[in-house]
Design an enzyme around this catalytic site. Structure first.
Site, PDB file in Angstrom:
ATOM      1  N   TYR A  18      30.498  60.358  59.709  1.00 18.94           N
ATOM      2  CA  TYR A  18      30.592  58.895  59.812  1.00 18.94           C
ATOM      3  C   TYR A  18      29.417  58.250  59.084  1.00 18.94           C
ATOM      4  O   TYR A  18      29.561  57.261  58.368  1.00 18.94           O
ATOM      5  CB  TYR A  18      30.592  58.452  61.278  1.00 18.94           C
ATOM      6  CG  TYR A  18      30.935  56.995  61.424  1.00 18.94           C
ATOM      7  CD1 TYR A  18      32.257  56.595  61.577  1.00 18.94           C
ATOM      8  CD2 TYR A  18      29.944  56.019  61.364  1.00 18.94           C
ATOM      9  CE1 TYR A  18      32.591  55.253  61.665  1.00 18.94           C
ATOM     10  CE2 TYR A  18      30.268  54.676  61.458  1.00 18.94           C
ATOM     11  CZ  TYR A  18      31.594  54.298  61.608  1.00 18.94           C
ATOM     12  OH  TYR A  18      31.914  52.972  61.690  1.00 18.94           O
TER      13      TYR A  18
ATOM     14  N   PHE B  93      40.686  37.117  37.391  1.00 15.56           N
ATOM     15  CA  PHE B  93      41.702  38.055  37.851  1.00 15.56           C
ATOM     16  C   PHE B  93      42.313  37.454  39.123  1.00 15.56           C
ATOM     17  O   PHE B  93      41.655  36.670  39.805  1.00 15.56           O
ATOM     18  CB  PHE B  93      41.084  39.439  38.119  1.00 15.56           C
ATOM     19  CG  PHE B  93      42.111  40.460  38.528  1.00 15.56           C
ATOM     20  CD1 PHE B  93      43.080  40.867  37.627  1.00 15.56           C
ATOM     21  CD2 PHE B  93      42.133  40.984  39.813  1.00 15.56           C
ATOM     22  CE1 PHE B  93      44.051  41.782  38.004  1.00 15.56           C
ATOM     23  CE2 PHE B  93      43.106  41.904  40.194  1.00 15.56           C
ATOM     24  CZ  PHE B  93      44.063  42.305  39.286  1.00 15.56           C
ATOM     25  N   THR B  94      43.559  37.819  39.427  1.00 17.25           N
ATOM     26  CA  THR B  94      44.264  37.187  40.563  1.00 17.25           C
ATOM     27  C   THR B  94      43.447  37.230  41.860  1.00 17.25           C
ATOM     28  O   THR B  94      43.265  36.198  42.519  1.00 17.25           O
ATOM     29  CB  THR B  94      45.617  37.900  40.830  1.00 17.25           C
ATOM     30  OG1 THR B  94      45.383  39.309  40.882  1.00 17.25           O
ATOM     31  CG2 THR B  94      46.627  37.585  39.743  1.00 17.25           C
TER      32      THR B  94
ATOM     33  N   ASP C 176      32.528  42.436  36.398  1.00 15.52           N
ATOM     34  CA  ASP C 176      33.662  43.142  37.005  1.00 15.52           C
ATOM     35  C   ASP C 176      33.952  44.333  36.101  1.00 15.52           C
ATOM     36  O   ASP C 176      34.449  44.189  34.981  1.00 15.52           O
ATOM     37  CB  ASP C 176      34.875  42.211  37.106  1.00 15.52           C
ATOM     38  CG  ASP C 176      36.095  42.905  37.730  1.00 15.52           C
ATOM     39  OD1 ASP C 176      36.146  44.149  37.733  1.00 15.52           O
ATOM     40  OD2 ASP C 176      36.995  42.188  38.214  1.00 15.52           O
TER      41      ASP C 176
ATOM     42  N   LYS D  14      40.887  52.176  39.351  1.00 15.26           N
ATOM     43  CA  LYS D  14      40.992  52.225  37.879  1.00 15.26           C
ATOM     44  C   LYS D  14      39.807  53.014  37.331  1.00 15.26           C
ATOM     45  O   LYS D  14      39.953  54.160  36.939  1.00 15.26           O
ATOM     46  CB  LYS D  14      41.043  50.813  37.319  1.00 15.26           C
ATOM     47  CG  LYS D  14      42.276  50.076  37.797  1.00 15.26           C
ATOM     48  CD  LYS D  14      42.024  48.617  37.982  1.00 15.26           C
ATOM     49  CE  LYS D  14      43.189  47.988  38.721  1.00 15.26           C
ATOM     50  NZ  LYS D  14      42.874  46.619  39.118  1.00 15.26           N
TER      51      LYS D  14
ATOM     52  N   ARG E 148      53.263  39.080  34.617  1.00 14.07           N
ATOM     53  CA  ARG E 148      51.952  38.435  34.600  1.00 14.07           C
ATOM     54  C   ARG E 148      52.140  37.092  33.912  1.00 14.07           C
ATOM     55  O   ARG E 148      51.866  36.902  32.752  1.00 14.07           O
ATOM     56  CB  ARG E 148      50.909  39.287  33.848  1.00 14.07           C
ATOM     57  CG  ARG E 148      50.539  40.567  34.554  1.00 14.07           C
ATOM     58  CD  ARG E 148      49.440  40.439  35.612  1.00 14.07           C
ATOM     59  NE  ARG E 148      49.869  40.086  36.952  1.00 14.07           N
ATOM     60  CZ  ARG E 148      49.195  40.414  38.059  1.00 14.07           C
ATOM     61  NH1 ARG E 148      48.088  41.096  37.997  1.00 14.07           N
ATOM     62  NH2 ARG E 148      49.620  40.029  39.235  1.00 14.07           N
TER      63      ARG E 148
ATOM     64  N   PHE F  73      53.050  36.538  44.211  1.00 16.34           N
ATOM     65  CA  PHE F  73      53.748  37.505  43.360  1.00 16.34           C
ATOM     66  C   PHE F  73      53.935  38.852  44.040  1.00 16.34           C
ATOM     67  O   PHE F  73      54.852  39.592  43.713  1.00 16.34           O
ATOM     68  CB  PHE F  73      53.008  37.692  42.023  1.00 16.34           C
ATOM     69  CG  PHE F  73      51.605  38.212  42.167  1.00 16.34           C
ATOM     70  CD1 PHE F  73      50.536  37.341  42.326  1.00 16.34           C
ATOM     71  CD2 PHE F  73      51.347  39.570  42.146  1.00 16.34           C
ATOM     72  CE1 PHE F  73      49.243  37.823  42.471  1.00 16.34           C
ATOM     73  CE2 PHE F  73      50.059  40.063  42.282  1.00 16.34           C
ATOM     74  CZ  PHE F  73      49.003  39.179  42.451  1.00 16.34           C
TER      75      PHE F  73
HETATM   76  C1  LIG Z   1      42.390  45.717  39.849  1.00 12.51           C
HETATM   77  C2  LIG Z   1      41.314  44.789  39.582  1.00 12.51           C
HETATM   78  C3  LIG Z   1      40.608  44.183  40.617  1.00 12.51           C
HETATM   79  C4  LIG Z   1      40.971  44.400  42.072  1.00 12.51           C
HETATM   80  O1  LIG Z   1      40.859  45.738  42.431  1.00 12.51           O
HETATM   81  P1  LIG Z   1      41.754  46.361  43.623  1.00 12.51           P
HETATM   82  O2  LIG Z   1      41.223  47.750  43.769  1.00 12.51           O
HETATM   83  O3  LIG Z   1      43.179  46.313  43.182  1.00 12.51           O
HETATM   84  O4  LIG Z   1      41.534  45.532  44.822  1.00 12.51           O
HETATM   85  C5  LIG Z   1      39.590  43.314  40.284  1.00 12.51           C
HETATM   86  N1  LIG Z   1      39.278  43.071  39.006  1.00 12.51           N
HETATM   87  C6  LIG Z   1      39.928  43.638  37.984  1.00 12.51           C
HETATM   88  C7  LIG Z   1      39.551  43.319  36.579  1.00 12.51           C
HETATM   89  C8  LIG Z   1      40.972  44.504  38.222  1.00 12.51           C
HETATM   90  O5  LIG Z   1      41.631  45.053  37.194  1.00 12.51           O
END
Ligand SMILES: *Cc1c(COP(=O)(O)O)cnc(C)c1O
Length: 482
Positions: A80, A132-133, A223, A266, A389, A455
């Site tokens: 933990y 980003f969304t 980011d 990613k 998108r 979406f």
């Molecule tokens: C996917 C993504 C996020 C959000 O990440 P999640 O792991 O899906 O929450 C933020 N910024 C960018 C540029 C992304 O591609």
């Protein structure tokens, strides 16, 4: 992958890995696909993967792991608190991203939650090269607004500009003058701008942004979710960096930022996320939110197995042959479609190939969601699941009207090391057929609309019987073929 010339085949990407674990796919008949897309409310997010052939929805959490990542998962330290897995990850973050302090979070948007709660307040303005969304949602949730400071060429869909993700420096100066540095908690740069075609920014541009931030004493947040591929394209496209290693380029980019966050779904081809910095003061401001929202500071809501995979995956980001696989498949797809006259975003970016649905479906008004309609139509004729998108991914204004998206895009994500070239060629083939029959695609309208991030779970219906007519034409042309 980059430098292999074929004798007679022309230009073609070549996989520098072999497949050792496989998953069977199902290509269901077109009549089942019609039922499935209706059941899913014409929203590809709501499809069940038992009805999906090639899943090109996203590159998030669906990348193929390496043998070394899988092996590392068996050595995870289940604790933990104080897990050795975390300390291995911390070392990887320091080695690859050059940051000492790490806060683990369960995914990228969780990092945005923590950062926005800490730094954004009512009236805050967040300048960004493009939102980003989930970033936009978290900034708004905390009472802030986004200022999109993309440069002039960013939204020219068909272009040869190598760095369409650059921020416009003059606009940044003007934005700070207008709102006052005291109302700007940070400037946000997103590597490989997700929503405008996975387009990179240059190191030159990031240095200029940093210069402006320094002038006004504003923090720079990076980011880094798609940082590996942005760095790879810097190596390919930015003259001053052509001779540098991935390690040098990655470090240069992260060094320019005060705070770096990422989705490990990613970056590192695993699952999870992180916030990292060399500034203890920033770390201390956010630390208490990790146990509140994520989990203890040495796991942050991530399985320790994934933490091990993340650490190995971060080191693999330094390997050019590994990082180039997805961008070179995307380039192959984009260049092939472009040559055939299909409107696509050029130059090829990262994370996926992007079709310009606004041009592809120029006959569908934007309020009837051309990119959403194209996503449904492509699924129908191929079983390929892509992502809208465009305006479906946008929001409504205070009067309840759609905020029309800057571009209507259909994104075909190419997860890292997942698809073979013949699968890519199948997707291309069906897109070419659909392009020749594009007049048959009709619009969509909402039947169910969630208040935020609509979406994801929203439901729609076709504005006419166009799906049935498209299926009939497919049967006429392809006979019994799936
Ligand atoms: C996917 C993504 C996020 C959000 O990440 P999640 O792991 O899906 O929450 C933020 N910024 C960018 C540029 C992304 O591609």
């Amino acid at each position: 992958m980059a430098n292999i010339k074929f004798y007679k085949q022309g230009e073609m990407p070549l996989e520098l890995h072999k497949v050792r674990v496989v998953q069977k796919l199902h290509l269901v008949p077109i009549n089942r696909r019609l039922e499935a897309i209706e059941e899913a409310g014409f929203n590809t997010f709501r499809l069940n993967t038992k009805d999906v052939f090639l899943d090109m929805l996203t590159d998030s959490g669906v990348n193929a792991m390496s043998d070394n990542q899988v092996a590392a998962m068996f050595q995870a330290d289940d604790a933990y608190a104080g897990s050795q897995s975390f300390f291995r990850l911390q070392k990887a973050v320091e080695d690859v991203l050059g940051k000492k302090f790490l806060l683990p979070v369960h995914q990228g948007r969780a990092a945005e939650n923590v950062i926005c709660r800490t730094f954004v307040k009512k009236g805050s303005v967040i300048p960004t090269n493009y939102h980003f969304t989930t970033t936009l949602a978290h900034v708004m949730e905390n009472g802030g607004v986004i200022e999109e400071l993309y440069h002039d060429r960013a939204l020219v869909l068909h272009s040869d500009h190598p760095f369409k993700g650059n921020m416009d420096i003059d606009k940044l100066e003007a934005c700070i003058q207008k709102h006052g540095a005291e109302n700007i908690p940070f400037v946000r740069m997103e590597a490989s701008t997700n929503l405008i075609g996975g387009q990179p920014f240059s190191i030159r541009n990031m240095m200029d942004v940093r210069g402006v931030c320094d002038k006004y004493g504003i923090m720079l947040v990076l980011d880094a979710s798609l940082l590996g591929e942005n760095a790879y394209l810097v190596m390919k496209r930015e003259e001053a960096w052509k001779e540098n290693s991935m390690a040098d380029i990655l470090k240069m980019m992260t060094n320019l930022a005060d705070l770096v966050y990422f989705s490990a779904r990613k970056l590192s081809s695993s699952r999870g996320g992180g916030i990292c910095t060399n500034r203890r003061d920033l770390y201390m401001k956010m630390e208490a939110l990790i146990p509140l929202f994520e989990g203890f500071l040495t796991y942050g809501g991530i399985s320790v197995r994934e933490i091990e995979a993340m650490a190995v995956g971060l080191y693999e980001t330094l390997d050019e042959t590994m990082i180039s696989q997805s961008p070179s498949f995307i380039k192959y797809m984009v260049d092939t479609l472009d040559k055939a006259g299909v409107p696509v975003i050029t130059p090829a970016g990262v994370l996926g190939a992007h079709i310009d649905a606004g041009t592809f479906c120029a006959h569908i008004p934007q309020c009837e969601y051309p990119a959403g309609a194209l996503a449904a139509a492509l699924y129908l004729v191929s079983g390929v699941r892509a992502m809208e998108r465009g305006t479906v991914s946008s929001i409504r204004d205070e009067n309840g009207n759609d905020v029309l998206a800057d571009a209507e895009l259909l994104r075909l994500a190419i997860p890292r090391r997942v698809f073979t070239l013949s699968q890519i060629n199948y997707a291309i083939d069906r897109i070419l057929w659909l392009y020749d029959n594009r007049e048959m695609i009709g619009g969509l309208r909402f039947t169910y609309e969630p208040p935020v991030l609509r979406f994801f779970m929203g439901g729609l219906e076709a504005t006419s019987d166009w799906p049935e007519r498209l299926v009939a034409k497919f049967r006429k042309d392809f006979g019994d073929s799936l």
